[in-house]
Design an enzyme around this catalytic site. Structure first.
Site, PDB file in Angstrom:
ATOM      1  N   LYS A   1       0.835  -1.212   0.000  1.00  0.00           N
ATOM      2  CA  LYS A   1       0.000   0.000   0.000  1.00  0.00           C
ATOM      3  C   LYS A   1       0.867   1.259   0.000  1.00  0.00           C
ATOM      4  CE  LYS A   1      -2.917   0.849   3.585  1.00  0.00           C
ATOM      5  NZ  LYS A   1      -2.746   2.198   4.146  1.00  0.00           N
TER       6      LYS A   1
ATOM      7  N   ARG B   1       2.959   5.930  -3.299  1.00  0.00           N
ATOM      8  CA  ARG B   1       4.135   6.706  -3.715  1.00  0.00           C
ATOM      9  C   ARG B   1       4.391   6.569  -5.215  1.00  0.00           C
ATOM     10  NH1 ARG B   1       4.221   5.648   1.535  1.00  0.00           N
ATOM     11  NH2 ARG B   1       5.465   6.870   2.999  1.00  0.00           N
TER      12      ARG B   1
ATOM     13  N   GLY C   1      -5.085   8.233   5.345  1.00  0.00           N
ATOM     14  CA  GLY C   1      -4.156   9.204   5.922  1.00  0.00           C
ATOM     15  C   GLY C   1      -2.970   9.440   4.997  1.00  0.00           C
TER      16      GLY C   1
ATOM     17  N   SER D   1       7.012   9.119  12.256  1.00  0.00           N
ATOM     18  CA  SER D   1       5.985   8.969  11.223  1.00  0.00           C
ATOM     19  C   SER D   1       6.555   9.125   9.819  1.00  0.00           C
ATOM     20  CB  SER D   1       4.886  10.013  11.447  1.00  0.00           C
ATOM     21  OG  SER D   1       4.079  10.105  10.296  1.00  0.00           O
TER      22      SER D   1
ATOM     23  N   GLN E   1       4.745   9.229   7.266  1.00  0.00           N
ATOM     24  CA  GLN E   1       3.867  10.139   6.524  1.00  0.00           C
ATOM     25  C   GLN E   1       4.339  11.579   6.686  1.00  0.00           C
ATOM     26  OE1 GLN E   1      -0.081   9.177   7.921  1.00  0.00           O
ATOM     27  NE2 GLN E   1      -0.184   7.339   6.667  1.00  0.00           N
TER      28      GLN E   1
ATOM     29  N   ASP F   1       1.988  -1.107  11.839  1.00  0.00           N
ATOM     30  CA  ASP F   1       0.660  -1.569  11.417  1.00  0.00           C
ATOM     31  C   ASP F   1       0.383  -3.022  11.822  1.00  0.00           C
ATOM     32  OD1 ASP F   1       0.100   0.891  10.312  1.00  0.00           O
ATOM     33  OD2 ASP F   1       0.770   0.343   8.304  1.00  0.00           O
TER      34      ASP F   1
ATOM     35  N   ARG G   1      -6.323   1.779  18.062  1.00  0.00           N
ATOM     36  CA  ARG G   1      -6.075   0.332  17.951  1.00  0.00           C
ATOM     37  C   ARG G   1      -5.747  -0.335  19.277  1.00  0.00           C
ATOM     38  NH1 ARG G   1      -3.229   0.310  11.943  1.00  0.00           N
ATOM     39  NH2 ARG G   1      -5.232   0.317  10.833  1.00  0.00           N
TER      40      ARG G   1
ATOM     41  N   ARG H   1      -7.637  -3.291   9.690  1.00  0.00           N
ATOM     42  CA  ARG H   1      -6.679  -4.216  10.334  1.00  0.00           C
ATOM     43  C   ARG H   1      -7.281  -4.901  11.563  1.00  0.00           C
ATOM     44  NH1 ARG H   1      -2.442  -3.416   6.948  1.00  0.00           N
ATOM     45  NH2 ARG H   1      -2.017  -1.262   6.389  1.00  0.00           N
TER      46      ARG H   1
HETATM   47  C1  S3P Z   1       2.414   4.869   6.160  1.00  0.00           C
HETATM   48  C2  S3P Z   1       3.007   5.175   7.340  1.00  0.00           C
HETATM   49  C3  S3P Z   1       2.505   4.741   8.641  1.00  0.00           C
HETATM   50  C4  S3P Z   1       1.504   3.586   8.510  1.00  0.00           C
HETATM   51  C5  S3P Z   1       0.521   3.818   7.410  1.00  0.00           C
HETATM   52  C6  S3P Z   1       1.226   4.000   6.080  1.00  0.00           C
HETATM   53  C7  S3P Z   1       3.004   5.384   4.904  1.00  0.00           C
HETATM   54  O1  S3P Z   1       1.843   5.819   9.264  1.00  0.00           O
HETATM   55  O2  S3P Z   1       0.822   3.398   9.731  1.00  0.00           O
HETATM   56  O3  S3P Z   1      -0.361   2.692   7.306  1.00  0.00           O
HETATM   57  O4  S3P Z   1       2.670   4.896   3.825  1.00  0.00           O
HETATM   58  O5  S3P Z   1       3.836   6.303   4.989  1.00  0.00           O
HETATM   59  P1  S3P Z   1       2.670   6.923  10.101  1.00  0.00           P
HETATM   60  O6  S3P Z   1       3.669   7.477   9.198  1.00  0.00           O
HETATM   61  O7  S3P Z   1       1.664   7.942  10.502  1.00  0.00           O
HETATM   62  O8  S3P Z   1       3.224   6.145  11.244  1.00  0.00           O
END
Ligand code: S3P
Length: 435
Positions: free
Chosen positions: A20, A25, A92, A165, A167, A317, A348, A391
Protein backbone atom coordinates in the site's frame (compact mmCIF):
# COMPACT_ATOMS: atom_id res chain seq x y z
CA UNK A 1 -21.33 -9.43 8.97
CA UNK A 2 -19.31 -12.62 8.67
CA UNK A 3 -19.05 -15.74 10.83
CA UNK A 4 -15.59 -17.19 11.36
CA UNK A 5 -15.33 -20.88 12.22
CA UNK A 6 -12.30 -22.89 13.29
CA UNK A 7 -10.21 -24.12 10.37
CA UNK A 8 -8.67 -27.60 10.06
CA UNK A 9 -5.43 -26.56 8.44
CA UNK A 10 -4.24 -23.89 6.05
CA UNK A 11 -2.04 -24.85 3.14
CA UNK A 12 -0.83 -23.85 -0.30
CA UNK A 13 0.85 -21.03 -2.19
CA UNK A 14 -0.59 -17.58 -2.04
CA UNK A 15 0.12 -14.21 -3.61
CA UNK A 16 -0.70 -10.98 -1.83
CA UNK A 17 -1.60 -7.66 -3.51
CA UNK A 18 0.92 -4.84 -3.91
CA UNK A 19 2.29 -2.86 -1.00
CA UNK A 20 0.00 0.00 0.00
CA UNK A 21 2.71 2.52 0.95
CA UNK A 22 4.70 1.87 -2.21
CA UNK A 23 1.55 2.02 -4.39
CA UNK A 24 0.59 5.49 -3.11
CA UNK A 25 4.13 6.71 -3.72
CA UNK A 26 4.37 5.20 -7.21
CA UNK A 27 1.26 7.15 -8.26
CA UNK A 28 2.51 10.37 -6.64
CA UNK A 29 6.05 10.10 -8.04
CA UNK A 30 4.63 9.22 -11.47
CA UNK A 31 2.64 12.44 -11.36
CA UNK A 32 5.82 14.38 -10.50
CA UNK A 33 7.47 13.39 -13.79
CA UNK A 34 6.84 14.69 -17.27
CA UNK A 35 6.09 11.63 -19.37
CA UNK A 36 4.65 8.19 -18.78
CA UNK A 37 5.34 6.01 -15.74
CA UNK A 38 4.15 2.40 -15.91
CA UNK A 39 3.23 0.60 -12.71
CA UNK A 40 2.91 -3.16 -12.40
CA UNK A 41 1.37 -4.75 -9.31
CA UNK A 42 -0.33 -1.58 -8.08
CA UNK A 43 -2.61 -2.24 -5.10
CA UNK A 44 -6.13 -1.53 -6.35
CA UNK A 45 -7.63 -0.77 -2.97
CA UNK A 46 -9.97 1.95 -1.82
CA UNK A 47 -7.08 3.99 -0.30
CA UNK A 48 -4.90 3.86 -3.41
CA UNK A 49 -7.89 4.81 -5.60
CA UNK A 50 -8.18 7.95 -3.46
CA UNK A 51 -4.60 8.88 -4.37
CA UNK A 52 -5.23 8.14 -8.06
CA UNK A 53 -8.35 10.32 -8.05
CA UNK A 54 -6.52 13.10 -6.19
CA UNK A 55 -3.57 13.32 -8.62
CA UNK A 56 -6.08 13.33 -11.50
CA UNK A 57 -7.78 16.33 -9.89
CA UNK A 58 -4.34 17.95 -9.61
CA UNK A 59 -3.64 17.51 -13.33
CA UNK A 60 -2.16 14.04 -13.95
CA UNK A 61 -3.60 11.49 -16.36
CA UNK A 62 -3.87 8.05 -14.79
CA UNK A 63 -5.35 5.00 -16.49
CA UNK A 64 -5.34 1.23 -16.27
CA UNK A 65 -3.99 -0.49 -19.37
CA UNK A 66 -4.40 -4.28 -19.27
CA UNK A 67 -2.93 -5.30 -15.90
CA UNK A 68 -0.68 -2.23 -15.53
CA UNK A 69 -1.34 1.39 -14.64
CA UNK A 70 0.00 4.39 -16.51
CA UNK A 71 0.58 7.78 -14.93
CA UNK A 72 1.20 10.71 -17.26
CA UNK A 73 2.56 13.39 -14.98
CA UNK A 74 3.05 17.14 -14.90
CA UNK A 75 6.54 17.40 -13.40
CA UNK A 76 7.75 18.68 -10.02
CA UNK A 77 5.83 21.88 -9.23
CA UNK A 78 3.34 21.29 -12.04
CA UNK A 79 0.20 20.79 -9.94
CA UNK A 80 -2.92 22.73 -10.93
CA UNK A 81 -5.63 23.83 -8.49
CA UNK A 82 -8.36 21.19 -8.28
CA UNK A 83 -11.91 22.25 -9.16
CA UNK A 84 -13.42 20.24 -6.33
CA UNK A 85 -12.40 19.22 -2.82
CA UNK A 86 -9.94 16.32 -2.59
CA UNK A 87 -11.75 13.52 -0.78
CA UNK A 88 -9.16 11.26 0.89
CA UNK A 89 -11.77 8.87 2.30
CA UNK A 90 -10.12 6.75 5.00
CA UNK A 91 -6.59 7.29 3.70
CA UNK A 92 -4.16 9.20 5.92
CA UNK A 93 -1.34 8.53 3.44
CA UNK A 94 -3.23 10.17 0.54
CA UNK A 95 -3.98 13.23 2.61
CA UNK A 96 -0.68 13.75 4.38
CA UNK A 97 1.64 12.98 1.46
CA UNK A 98 -0.33 15.11 -0.97
CA UNK A 99 -0.59 18.04 1.43
CA UNK A 100 3.20 18.03 1.50
CA UNK A 101 3.62 17.47 -2.23
CA UNK A 102 1.41 20.39 -3.32
CA UNK A 103 2.46 22.77 -0.54
CA UNK A 104 5.37 24.32 -2.45
CA UNK A 105 3.30 25.07 -5.56
CA UNK A 106 1.19 28.25 -5.52
CA UNK A 107 -2.20 26.51 -5.72
CA UNK A 108 -5.06 26.09 -3.31
CA UNK A 109 -6.81 22.83 -2.41
CA UNK A 110 -9.27 21.62 0.20
CA UNK A 111 -8.82 18.15 1.71
CA UNK A 112 -11.64 16.21 3.30
CA UNK A 113 -11.94 12.65 4.64
CA UNK A 114 -14.34 10.18 6.22
CA UNK A 115 -15.35 10.19 9.89
CA UNK A 116 -12.21 8.34 11.01
CA UNK A 117 -9.75 10.47 9.00
CA UNK A 118 -11.52 13.64 10.16
CA UNK A 119 -10.61 12.72 13.74
CA UNK A 120 -6.94 11.96 13.07
CA UNK A 121 -4.27 14.53 13.93
CA UNK A 122 -3.15 16.83 11.13
CA UNK A 123 -1.15 19.30 13.22
CA UNK A 124 1.87 17.05 12.60
CA UNK A 125 1.68 18.10 8.90
CA UNK A 126 0.33 21.63 9.33
CA UNK A 127 3.09 22.61 11.73
CA UNK A 128 6.15 21.83 9.53
CA UNK A 129 4.41 23.21 6.44
CA UNK A 130 3.58 26.48 8.26
CA UNK A 131 7.29 26.87 9.04
CA UNK A 132 8.02 27.18 5.31
CA UNK A 133 5.23 29.67 4.70
CA UNK A 134 2.33 27.40 3.70
CA UNK A 135 -1.11 28.53 4.89
CA UNK A 136 -3.42 25.83 6.19
CA UNK A 137 -6.86 26.61 7.56
CA UNK A 138 -8.21 23.64 9.43
CA UNK A 139 -11.28 22.83 11.48
CA UNK A 140 -10.76 23.70 15.14
CA UNK A 141 -8.22 21.35 16.71
CA UNK A 142 -6.24 21.06 13.42
CA UNK A 143 -8.56 18.47 11.88
CA UNK A 144 -9.91 17.99 8.36
CA UNK A 145 -11.37 19.69 6.38
CA UNK A 146 -8.20 21.66 5.62
CA UNK A 147 -7.74 24.28 2.94
CA UNK A 148 -4.12 24.62 1.98
CA UNK A 149 -2.58 27.51 0.09
CA UNK A 150 0.79 26.58 -1.30
CA UNK A 151 3.76 28.90 -1.53
CA UNK A 152 6.22 29.38 -4.37
CA UNK A 153 8.85 30.90 -2.10
CA UNK A 154 9.49 28.11 0.43
CA UNK A 155 12.77 28.68 2.23
CA UNK A 156 15.42 26.04 2.95
CA UNK A 157 14.46 24.37 6.21
CA UNK A 158 15.58 22.10 9.02
CA UNK A 159 12.96 19.88 10.64
CA UNK A 160 13.09 17.59 13.60
CA UNK A 161 10.42 14.89 13.85
CA UNK A 162 8.19 15.09 16.92
CA UNK A 163 6.54 11.75 16.14
CA UNK A 164 7.95 8.68 14.43
CA UNK A 165 5.98 8.97 11.22
CA UNK A 166 6.86 8.12 7.65
CA UNK A 167 3.87 10.14 6.52
CA UNK A 168 5.23 13.31 8.13
CA UNK A 169 8.74 12.64 6.81
CA UNK A 170 7.38 12.03 3.31
CA UNK A 171 5.22 15.17 3.38
CA UNK A 172 8.27 17.29 4.30
CA UNK A 173 10.51 15.65 1.69
CA UNK A 174 7.88 15.97 -1.05
CA UNK A 175 7.48 19.65 -0.13
CA UNK A 176 11.27 20.01 -0.32
CA UNK A 177 11.34 18.74 -3.90
CA UNK A 178 9.96 22.04 -5.18
CA UNK A 179 11.60 24.35 -2.59
CA UNK A 180 14.60 26.51 -3.22
CA UNK A 181 17.71 25.26 -1.42
CA UNK A 182 17.99 22.23 0.80
CA UNK A 183 15.46 20.53 3.09
CA UNK A 184 16.76 18.64 6.10
CA UNK A 185 14.71 16.28 8.23
CA UNK A 186 15.94 14.37 11.24
CA UNK A 187 13.96 11.47 12.72
CA UNK A 188 14.78 9.59 15.95
CA UNK A 189 13.94 6.18 14.47
CA UNK A 190 14.15 5.26 10.83
CA UNK A 191 10.50 4.97 9.72
CA UNK A 192 9.58 3.26 6.46
CA UNK A 193 11.88 4.66 3.81
CA UNK A 194 9.92 4.02 0.61
CA UNK A 195 9.81 7.73 -0.25
CA UNK A 196 13.61 8.01 -0.11
CA UNK A 197 14.06 4.81 -2.14
CA UNK A 198 11.50 5.78 -4.75
CA UNK A 199 12.92 9.27 -5.09
CA UNK A 200 16.25 7.72 -6.03
CA UNK A 201 14.57 5.17 -8.32
CA UNK A 202 13.01 8.12 -10.21
CA UNK A 203 16.45 9.69 -10.64
CA UNK A 204 16.29 12.13 -7.70
CA UNK A 205 18.93 12.64 -5.04
CA UNK A 206 18.65 12.35 -1.27
CA UNK A 207 21.24 11.65 1.40
CA UNK A 208 20.56 9.80 4.66
CA UNK A 209 23.09 9.69 7.47
CA UNK A 210 22.87 8.02 10.85
CA UNK A 211 23.97 10.43 13.59
CA UNK A 212 23.78 10.46 17.38
CA UNK A 213 20.41 12.30 17.11
CA UNK A 214 18.90 9.83 14.69
CA UNK A 215 18.55 9.62 10.94
CA UNK A 216 19.36 12.77 9.04
CA UNK A 217 17.89 13.18 5.56
CA UNK A 218 18.88 16.00 3.23
CA UNK A 219 17.41 16.83 -0.11
CA UNK A 220 18.16 19.57 -2.64
CA UNK A 221 15.16 21.41 -4.03
CA UNK A 222 14.05 21.91 -7.64
CA UNK A 223 14.96 18.41 -8.72
CA UNK A 224 13.83 16.86 -11.93
CA UNK A 225 12.45 13.32 -11.85
CA UNK A 226 12.34 10.90 -14.78
CA UNK A 227 9.39 8.58 -15.56
CA UNK A 228 10.03 4.91 -14.82
CA UNK A 229 8.68 1.39 -15.19
CA UNK A 230 8.03 0.22 -11.69
CA UNK A 231 6.99 -3.10 -10.21
CA UNK A 232 5.47 -3.17 -6.75
CA UNK A 233 6.26 -6.01 -4.33
CA UNK A 234 3.58 -7.61 -2.14
CA UNK A 235 2.58 -5.91 1.08
CA UNK A 236 4.24 -7.34 4.21
CA UNK A 237 1.49 -5.82 6.39
CA UNK A 238 -1.20 -7.65 4.41
CA UNK A 239 0.91 -10.83 4.46
CA UNK A 240 1.15 -10.65 8.27
CA UNK A 241 -2.47 -11.86 8.59
CA UNK A 242 -1.85 -15.06 6.63
CA UNK A 243 1.48 -15.55 8.38
CA UNK A 244 -0.25 -15.32 11.76
CA UNK A 245 -3.12 -17.60 10.76
CA UNK A 246 -0.73 -20.25 9.41
CA UNK A 247 1.29 -20.12 12.63
CA UNK A 248 -1.80 -20.56 14.81
CA UNK A 249 -3.73 -23.27 12.93
CA UNK A 250 -2.20 -26.68 13.63
CA UNK A 251 -0.80 -28.58 10.66
CA UNK A 252 -0.57 -25.50 8.42
CA UNK A 253 2.08 -24.96 5.76
CA UNK A 254 1.64 -21.83 3.64
CA UNK A 255 4.03 -20.15 1.19
CA UNK A 256 3.60 -16.45 0.45
CA UNK A 257 5.43 -15.02 -2.54
CA UNK A 258 7.26 -11.82 -3.43
CA UNK A 259 6.95 -10.06 -0.06
CA UNK A 260 8.63 -6.69 0.45
CA UNK A 261 11.42 -7.34 2.97
CA UNK A 262 12.52 -3.73 3.47
CA UNK A 263 14.29 -3.50 6.85
CA UNK A 264 11.94 -0.68 7.93
CA UNK A 265 8.92 -3.01 7.48
CA UNK A 266 9.96 -6.35 8.95
CA UNK A 267 9.81 -5.72 12.70
CA UNK A 268 6.86 -8.14 12.90
CA UNK A 269 8.94 -10.97 11.38
CA UNK A 270 11.71 -10.30 13.90
CA UNK A 271 9.31 -10.37 16.84
CA UNK A 272 7.52 -13.57 15.82
CA UNK A 273 10.88 -15.16 15.20
CA UNK A 274 11.62 -14.56 18.89
CA UNK A 275 8.22 -16.04 19.76
CA UNK A 276 9.24 -19.29 18.07
CA UNK A 277 7.69 -18.94 14.60
CA UNK A 278 8.98 -21.39 12.00
CA UNK A 279 9.48 -19.32 8.85
CA UNK A 280 11.79 -20.02 5.93
CA UNK A 281 12.88 -17.08 3.82
CA UNK A 282 14.03 -17.81 0.28
CA UNK A 283 14.23 -16.45 -3.31
CA UNK A 284 15.70 -13.19 -2.01
CA UNK A 285 16.11 -10.53 -4.70
CA UNK A 286 15.80 -6.79 -5.31
CA UNK A 287 12.91 -5.30 -7.29
CA UNK A 288 12.85 -1.59 -8.20
CA UNK A 289 14.99 -0.59 -5.23
CA UNK A 290 13.19 -2.81 -2.68
CA UNK A 291 14.32 -6.20 -1.32
CA UNK A 292 11.76 -9.03 -1.73
CA UNK A 293 11.57 -12.72 -0.80
CA UNK A 294 9.20 -15.71 -0.54
CA UNK A 295 8.20 -16.92 2.93
CA UNK A 296 7.20 -20.44 3.94
CA UNK A 297 5.25 -20.45 7.21
CA UNK A 298 4.75 -23.63 9.24
CA UNK A 299 2.40 -23.80 12.24
CA UNK A 300 4.33 -23.27 15.46
CA UNK A 301 3.89 -23.15 19.23
CA UNK A 302 4.51 -19.56 20.25
CA UNK A 303 5.78 -18.00 23.49
CA UNK A 304 5.00 -14.52 24.79
CA UNK A 305 7.58 -11.81 24.16
CA UNK A 306 8.59 -8.31 25.21
CA UNK A 307 8.59 -6.18 22.06
CA UNK A 308 11.72 -3.97 22.01
CA UNK A 309 10.74 -0.29 21.77
CA UNK A 310 13.23 0.39 19.01
CA UNK A 311 11.37 -2.00 16.71
CA UNK A 312 7.95 -0.34 17.08
CA UNK A 313 8.23 1.94 14.02
CA UNK A 314 9.10 -1.00 11.75
CA UNK A 315 5.92 -2.90 12.67
CA UNK A 316 3.53 -0.06 13.45
CA UNK A 317 0.66 -1.57 11.42
CA UNK A 318 1.22 -5.12 12.71
CA UNK A 319 0.35 -4.62 16.40
CA UNK A 320 -3.30 -5.72 16.00
CA UNK A 321 -2.26 -9.06 14.52
CA UNK A 322 0.61 -9.40 17.00
CA UNK A 323 -1.95 -8.99 19.81
CA UNK A 324 -3.87 -11.93 18.31
CA UNK A 325 -0.74 -14.09 18.28
CA UNK A 326 -0.02 -12.99 21.85
CA UNK A 327 -3.49 -14.27 22.86
CA UNK A 328 -2.66 -17.84 21.80
CA UNK A 329 1.00 -17.81 22.88
CA UNK A 330 2.27 -19.28 26.12
CA UNK A 331 2.89 -16.49 28.65
CA UNK A 332 2.65 -12.74 28.56
CA UNK A 333 3.40 -10.37 25.66
CA UNK A 334 4.31 -6.77 26.44
CA UNK A 335 4.03 -3.96 23.88
CA UNK A 336 5.30 -0.55 25.00
CA UNK A 337 5.93 2.79 23.30
CA UNK A 338 2.91 2.18 21.05
CA UNK A 339 1.07 5.49 21.60
CA UNK A 340 0.84 6.05 17.81
CA UNK A 341 -1.69 3.19 17.68
CA UNK A 342 -4.16 5.52 19.39
CA UNK A 343 -4.36 7.71 16.26
CA UNK A 344 -4.64 5.12 13.48
CA UNK A 345 -7.82 4.30 11.53
CA UNK A 346 -9.28 3.50 14.98
CA UNK A 347 -7.76 3.69 18.45
CA UNK A 348 -6.08 0.33 17.95
CA UNK A 349 -5.07 -0.21 21.57
CA UNK A 350 -8.70 0.17 22.62
CA UNK A 351 -10.13 -1.75 19.63
CA UNK A 352 -7.87 -4.77 20.17
CA UNK A 353 -8.21 -4.79 23.95
CA UNK A 354 -12.02 -4.64 23.65
CA UNK A 355 -12.28 -7.49 21.13
CA UNK A 356 -9.77 -9.73 22.89
CA UNK A 357 -11.50 -9.26 26.24
CA UNK A 358 -14.82 -10.20 24.59
CA UNK A 359 -13.13 -13.43 23.51
CA UNK A 360 -12.03 -14.18 27.08
CA UNK A 361 -8.41 -12.98 26.88
CA UNK A 362 -6.81 -10.99 29.71
CA UNK A 363 -5.53 -7.66 28.41
CA UNK A 364 -4.29 -4.61 30.27
CA UNK A 365 -3.52 -1.33 28.57
CA UNK A 366 -2.74 2.34 29.07
CA UNK A 367 -1.96 5.41 26.95
CA UNK A 368 1.10 3.85 25.35
CA UNK A 369 1.14 0.15 26.19
CA UNK A 370 -0.79 -3.08 26.03
CA UNK A 371 -0.03 -6.44 27.63
CA UNK A 372 -1.76 -9.65 26.64
CA UNK A 373 -1.83 -12.88 28.68
CA UNK A 374 -1.75 -15.86 26.33
CA UNK A 375 -4.38 -18.54 26.98
CA UNK A 376 -3.70 -21.02 24.14
CA UNK A 377 -7.43 -21.94 23.97
CA UNK A 378 -9.32 -18.73 23.28
CA UNK A 379 -13.07 -18.97 23.99
CA UNK A 380 -14.58 -16.75 21.28
CA UNK A 381 -18.34 -17.03 20.72
CA UNK A 382 -18.86 -13.26 20.50
CA UNK A 383 -19.72 -10.52 18.04
CA UNK A 384 -16.56 -8.44 17.53
CA UNK A 385 -16.70 -4.74 16.76
CA UNK A 386 -14.11 -3.78 14.12
CA UNK A 387 -14.57 -0.05 14.75
CA UNK A 388 -14.60 0.12 10.92
CA UNK A 389 -10.85 -0.48 10.92
CA UNK A 390 -9.54 -2.87 8.23
CA UNK A 391 -6.68 -4.22 10.33
CA UNK A 392 -8.93 -4.91 13.31
CA UNK A 393 -11.37 -6.79 11.05
CA UNK A 394 -8.62 -8.93 9.49
CA UNK A 395 -6.98 -9.60 12.87
CA UNK A 396 -10.16 -11.03 14.39
CA UNK A 397 -10.93 -13.05 11.25
CA UNK A 398 -7.52 -14.67 11.89
CA UNK A 399 -8.22 -15.23 15.58
CA UNK A 400 -11.54 -16.89 14.68
CA UNK A 401 -9.56 -19.65 12.92
CA UNK A 402 -8.63 -21.05 16.32
CA UNK A 403 -11.27 -19.90 18.85
CA UNK A 404 -13.27 -22.61 20.64
CA UNK A 405 -16.55 -21.11 19.44
CA UNK A 406 -17.15 -19.24 16.15
CA UNK A 407 -16.91 -15.45 16.27
CA UNK A 408 -18.86 -12.91 14.29
CA UNK A 409 -17.25 -9.81 12.81
CA UNK A 410 -19.39 -6.65 12.75
CA UNK A 411 -18.39 -5.61 9.20
CA UNK A 412 -15.89 -6.48 6.49
CA UNK A 413 -16.33 -3.50 4.14
CA UNK A 414 -13.38 -1.67 5.73
CA UNK A 415 -11.02 -4.44 4.52
CA UNK A 416 -11.29 -2.95 1.01
CA UNK A 417 -9.15 0.02 2.08
CA UNK A 418 -6.00 -2.13 2.05
CA UNK A 419 -6.76 -5.71 0.98
CA UNK A 420 -9.59 -6.28 -1.50
CA UNK A 421 -10.08 -10.03 -1.97
CA UNK A 422 -8.78 -10.91 1.51
CA UNK A 423 -11.69 -13.21 2.36
CA UNK A 424 -11.59 -15.09 -0.96
CA UNK A 425 -7.82 -15.57 -0.67
CA UNK A 426 -8.14 -16.78 2.89
CA UNK A 427 -10.76 -19.34 1.81
CA UNK A 428 -8.41 -20.54 -0.97
CA UNK A 429 -5.89 -21.75 1.60
CA UNK A 430 -8.57 -23.43 3.73
CA UNK A 431 -10.17 -20.81 6.01
CA UNK A 432 -13.70 -21.59 7.13
CA UNK A 433 -15.65 -18.34 6.71
CA UNK A 434 -19.36 -17.85 6.00
CA UNK A 435 -21.24 -14.63 5.36
C1 S3P B 1 2.41 4.87 6.16
C2 S3P B 1 3.01 5.18 7.34
C3 S3P B 1 2.51 4.74 8.64
C4 S3P B 1 1.50 3.59 8.51
C5 S3P B 1 0.52 3.82 7.41
C6 S3P B 1 1.23 4.00 6.08
C7 S3P B 1 3.00 5.38 4.90
O1 S3P B 1 1.84 5.82 9.26
O2 S3P B 1 0.82 3.40 9.73
O3 S3P B 1 -0.36 2.69 7.31
O4 S3P B 1 2.67 4.90 3.83
O5 S3P B 1 3.84 6.30 4.99
P1 S3P B 1 2.67 6.92 10.10
O6 S3P B 1 3.67 7.48 9.20
O7 S3P B 1 1.66 7.94 10.50
O8 S3P B 1 3.22 6.14 11.24
Amino acid sequence: MITVNRSKKLSGYISIPGDKSISHRAVIFGSLCIGKTTIEGLLESEDVHRTIEAVRQLGARVKRKNDKWEVDGFGVGGFTSPENVIDCGNSGTTCRLLMGAISTTPISATFIGDKSLSQRPMDRIIQPLSEIGVKCSAREGSFLPITLEGTSSAMPSDFESKVDSAQVKSAVLLAGLNSRGATRYVERKLTRDHTERMLMFFGGKIKTQKTEYGYYHSLEGLQELKPQEISIPSDPSSASFFIAAALMVEGSDVTIKNICMNETRIGFLKVINKMGARIEVYNKKAVCGEPVADLRVISSRLKGVKVPKNIVASMIDEFPILAVLAAVAEGKTEMRGIEELRVKESDRIFSMATGLRECGVNVSYGDDYMTVEGVRKVKGGQLINTFNDHRIAMSFICLGQVTQKPIEISETISIGTSFPGFIEKFKEIGANLSS
